[in-house]
Design a protein around this motif. Structure first.
Motif, mmCIF file in Angstrom:
data_model
loop_
_atom_site.group_PDB
_atom_site.id
_atom_site.type_symbol
_atom_site.label_atom_id
_atom_site.label_comp_id
_atom_site.label_asym_id
_atom_site.label_seq_id
_atom_site.Cartn_x
_atom_site.Cartn_y
_atom_site.Cartn_z
ATOM 1 N N ALA A 98 0.864 -1.184 0.000
ATOM 2 C CA ALA A 98 0.000 0.000 0.000
ATOM 3 C C ALA A 98 0.898 1.231 0.000
ATOM 4 N N ALA A 99 0.768 2.075 -1.012
ATOM 5 C CA ALA A 99 1.697 3.192 -1.223
ATOM 6 C C ALA A 99 1.433 4.343 -0.259
ATOM 7 N N ARG A 100 1.539 4.060 1.030
ATOM 8 C CA ARG A 100 1.313 5.104 2.035
ATOM 9 C C ARG A 100 2.406 6.171 2.015
ATOM 10 N N LEU A 101 3.590 5.856 1.479
ATOM 11 C CA LEU A 101 4.634 6.878 1.373
ATOM 12 C C LEU A 101 4.165 8.077 0.557
ATOM 13 N N ASP A 102 3.196 7.863 -0.338
ATOM 14 C CA ASP A 102 2.677 8.982 -1.132
ATOM 15 C C ASP A 102 2.039 10.050 -0.249
ATOM 16 N N ARG A 103 1.662 9.679 0.989
ATOM 17 C CA ARG A 103 1.064 10.672 1.888
ATOM 18 C C ARG A 103 2.064 11.752 2.292
ATOM 19 N N LEU A 104 3.350 11.489 2.095
ATOM 20 C CA LEU A 104 4.361 12.498 2.424
ATOM 21 C C LEU A 104 4.532 13.517 1.294
ATOM 22 N N LEU A 105 4.155 13.158 0.088
ATOM 23 C CA LEU A 105 4.409 14.034 -1.063
ATOM 24 C C LEU A 105 3.792 15.419 -0.915
ATOM 25 N N PRO A 106 2.552 15.556 -0.403
ATOM 26 C CA PRO A 106 1.995 16.912 -0.257
ATOM 27 C C PRO A 106 2.746 17.782 0.748
ATOM 28 N N TRP A 107 3.601 17.175 1.566
ATOM 29 C CA TRP A 107 4.332 17.936 2.582
ATOM 30 C C TRP A 107 5.662 18.491 2.076
ATOM 31 N N LEU A 108 6.117 18.056 0.922
ATOM 32 C CA LEU A 108 7.463 18.430 0.492
ATOM 33 C C LEU A 108 7.629 19.928 0.325
ATOM 34 N N ASP A 109 6.638 20.584 -0.251
ATOM 35 C CA ASP A 109 6.743 22.033 -0.443
ATOM 36 C C ASP A 109 6.686 22.769 0.899
ATOM 37 N N ALA A 110 5.901 22.252 1.836
ATOM 38 C CA ALA A 110 5.843 22.872 3.161
ATOM 39 C C ALA A 110 7.192 22.765 3.862
ATOM 40 N N TRP A 111 7.843 21.622 3.720
ATOM 41 C CA TRP A 111 9.174 21.480 4.328
ATOM 42 C C TRP A 111 10.171 22.408 3.654
ATOM 43 N N ALA A 112 10.090 22.515 2.334
ATOM 44 C CA ALA A 112 10.986 23.424 1.621
ATOM 45 C C ALA A 112 10.780 24.862 2.095
ATOM 46 N N ALA A 113 9.526 25.248 2.357
ATOM 47 C CA ALA A 113 9.233 26.604 2.829
ATOM 48 C C ALA A 113 9.836 26.861 4.202
ATOM 49 N N LEU A 114 10.038 25.809 4.978
ATOM 50 C CA LEU A 114 10.692 25.947 6.282
ATOM 51 C C LEU A 114 12.201 26.107 6.160
ATOM 52 N N GLY A 115 12.736 25.880 4.982
ATOM 53 C CA GLY A 115 14.174 25.938 4.799
ATOM 54 C C GLY A 115 14.840 24.584 4.805
ATOM 55 N N VAL A 116 14.044 23.525 4.836
ATOM 56 C CA VAL A 116 14.589 22.166 4.859
ATOM 57 C C VAL A 116 15.225 21.846 3.506
ATOM 58 N N ASN A 117 16.431 21.306 3.537
ATOM 59 C CA ASN A 117 17.074 20.879 2.293
ATOM 60 C C ASN A 117 17.680 19.481 2.410
ATOM 61 N N ALA A 118 17.289 18.756 3.454
ATOM 62 C CA ALA A 118 17.697 17.357 3.616
ATOM 63 C C ALA A 118 16.638 16.665 4.469
ATOM 64 N N VAL A 119 16.356 15.409 4.152
ATOM 65 C CA VAL A 119 15.341 14.649 4.884
ATOM 66 C C VAL A 119 15.948 13.328 5.334
ATOM 67 N N TYR A 120 15.802 13.042 6.618
ATOM 68 C CA TYR A 120 16.202 11.740 7.162
ATOM 69 C C TYR A 120 14.933 10.920 7.345
ATOM 70 N N LEU A 121 14.849 9.815 6.605
ATOM 71 C CA LEU A 121 13.709 8.907 6.672
ATOM 72 C C LEU A 121 14.022 7.787 7.654
ATOM 73 N N GLY A 122 13.171 7.610 8.650
ATOM 74 C CA GLY A 122 13.278 6.453 9.520
ATOM 75 C C GLY A 122 13.060 5.179 8.717
ATOM 76 N N PRO A 123 12.979 4.025 9.370
ATOM 77 C CA PRO A 123 12.972 2.742 8.642
ATOM 78 C C PRO A 123 11.919 2.668 7.543
ATOM 79 N N VAL A 124 12.355 2.248 6.352
ATOM 80 C CA VAL A 124 11.443 2.104 5.213
ATOM 81 C C VAL A 124 11.499 0.699 4.618
ATOM 82 N N PHE A 125 12.368 -0.180 5.130
ATOM 83 C CA PHE A 125 12.493 -1.511 4.549
ATOM 84 C C PHE A 125 11.709 -2.534 5.364
ATOM 85 N N GLU A 126 11.384 -3.644 4.720
ATOM 86 C CA GLU A 126 10.436 -4.613 5.267
ATOM 87 C C GLU A 126 10.789 -5.000 6.705
ATOM 88 N N SER A 127 9.802 -4.872 7.587
ATOM 89 C CA SER A 127 9.995 -5.193 9.000
ATOM 90 C C SER A 127 8.704 -5.728 9.582
#
Length: 462
Positions: free
Chosen positions: A40-69
């Protein structure tokens, strides 16, 4: 020329402002993995936030665990597949592409100290016992006794937790498997770095091997270790890691406000960064106000009015500052009976709830912008100028450039503040946060007068 097996620290790191996201929580994934459901492509729920993070000045993202667990992501089942609760390879590729399109670097969690009991090689041991070709992959695995799950063998777990099976990282086959996974992440997704989980529980020579392996990859990775206790110089050195988490500064940031004791923060900063004597003066550490393992900053602080001050410190002190998703609007969250889930809630739709305190997001964006605009805040030396219980002043200096940061954490106006700055450039200095405010430096002293309650200033020669 550096040796061929040396992986230089990527230049982008010095200019990075991170957003830390815990995808399984932020995307509202089920608490457990059935290993059968269609991805289930729940990661797509983060896509609408990318511009908001950019507006905060964010230029790097650390993703917690994304591999099968199996559950929380730190109990890996397969390093080569995206967790089906988050989606598939295509979903992660879309997210990384969206971040890269906005000029953001991507760092992923590399959980190499341990795996979950559903890890494919451990399942093989459970099924075949001593006949398994993978029986040497796991630390302390010994037949002839039973673990609490009823298996006819015992083994070591992370901090004694048997759900988290410790890998024997001395084994060449284990290292090859993990290093192959890193190569796959680089080739398939184009990641920019690794956050090494539980680095303070892993033998240092493993990181030497990882560093040498990564030096041969087509993409130069940033290697950052999770270290809670210890001398960070043991991990951060040429041929090993580029950075670690700075838990010492994290603790001082919030407790110095709660205790009305900037002397604690000043002591930590002097020990770590004082020019010519700080332990970590030459290091670039990963700094933060909160993360997925500790109570939210808004819940740690006794008074919410201190939140903007805490973030002003975070963005003007040495280090690589990181926000934790939702904390930019003052998200609350405390561990409850050892349960981390309150720290890792689903993200709402952008722009999220109102700020508490009001204006927090705008303040953070302003602090990040100052850091981007002034190299001295990213690379400058640290020098203490004044310490009182609720007032603190320090300079960041790079060549002939100086920026002075002054804090008043009190709920009352301060006494007169007069900073000794021998050698400082005389004349008018301007508050970059409030440009109509100007102050004079004469005779080696910068006179600020009375500071309003709960105020920070960032001063530069006009």
């Amino acid at each position: 020329m550096p040796p061929e097996n040396l992986l230089p620290e990527p230049a982008w790191v010095h200019d990075a402002d991170f957003m830390h996201v815990y995808p399984l929580g932020a995307c509202g994934a089920p608490a457990t993995n059935d290993f059968q459901s269609v991805p289930a492509a729940r990661l797509d729920r983060l896509l609408p936030w990318l511009d908001a993070w950019a507006a905060l000045g964010v230029n790097a993202v650390y993703l917690g665990p994304v591999f099968e667990s199996s559950t929380h992501g730190y109990d890996t089942a397969d390093y080569f597949h995206v967790d089906r609760r988050l989606g598939d390879d295509a979903a992660l590729a879309r997210l990384v592409e969206g971040l890269h399109e906005r000029g953001m670097k991507v760092v992923v969690d590399a959980v190499f100290h341990h795996v979950g009991r559903a890890f494919w090689a451990f399942r093989d041991v459970r099924e075949k016992g001593e006949a398994s070709q993978y029986r040497n992959w796991f630390a302390g695995l010994r037949f002839g006794a039973r673990n609490r799950f009823g298996d006819p063998f015992v083994y070591q777990g992370w901090n004694g937790v048997e759900e988290l099976v410790k890998l024997d990282l001395r084994q060449d086959a284990v290292r090859r498997h993990l290093f192959d996974a890193v190569a796959h992440w680089v080739q398939r997704f184009g990641i920019d770095g690794l956050r090494l989980d539980a680095a303070d529980s892993i033998d240092l020579d493993f990181f030497d091997g990882l560093h040498a392996f990564c030096a041969g990859l087509e993409r130069k990775l940033w290697l950052m270790g999770e270290v809670i206790h210890g001398d960070y110089r043991n991990w951060v050195r040429p041929g090993r890691l580029h950075s670690t988490t700075d838990y010492a500064l994290w603790k001082a940031l919030w407790s110095s406000h709660n205790d009305r004791n900037y002397f604690e923060l000043a002591h930590t900063l002097k020990r770590q960064y004082a020019a010519g004597e700080g332990m970590y003066e030459a290091l670039t550490l990963y700094t933060f106000a909160d993360n997925h393992d500790v109570n939210r900053a808004a819940s740690l602080l006794k008074e919410s009015r201190h939140l903007p001050l805490l973030y002003l410190l975070l963005f003007t002190l040495p280090g690589i500052p990181s926000l934790y998703y939702g904390s930019e609007w003052g998200q609350q969250g405390r561990k409850e009976g050892g349960d981390d889930r309150p720290l890792r809630p689903p993200l709402p739709e952008p722009p999220g709830p109102p700020d508490q305190p009001p204006g927090l997001r705008a303040a953070i964006a302003r602090y990040a912008a100052l850091r981007h605009q002034h190299e001295v805040l990213r690379r400058g030396r640290y020098r203490e100028l004044l310490v009182r219980s609720e007032q603190l002043a320090y300079a960041r200096e790079l060549g002939t450039e100086s920026v002075v940061v002054v804090m008043n954490a009190s709920d009352k106006p301060s006494d007169l503040v007069d900073l000794a700055m021998p050698g400082g450039v005389e004349g008018e200095w301007v508050d970059l946060l409030e440009p109509t405010r100007r102050f004079s430096l004469r005779g080696g002293r910068l006179s600020l007068g009375v500071l309003p309650p709960t105020t920070g200033r960032v001063l530069r020669r006009a």
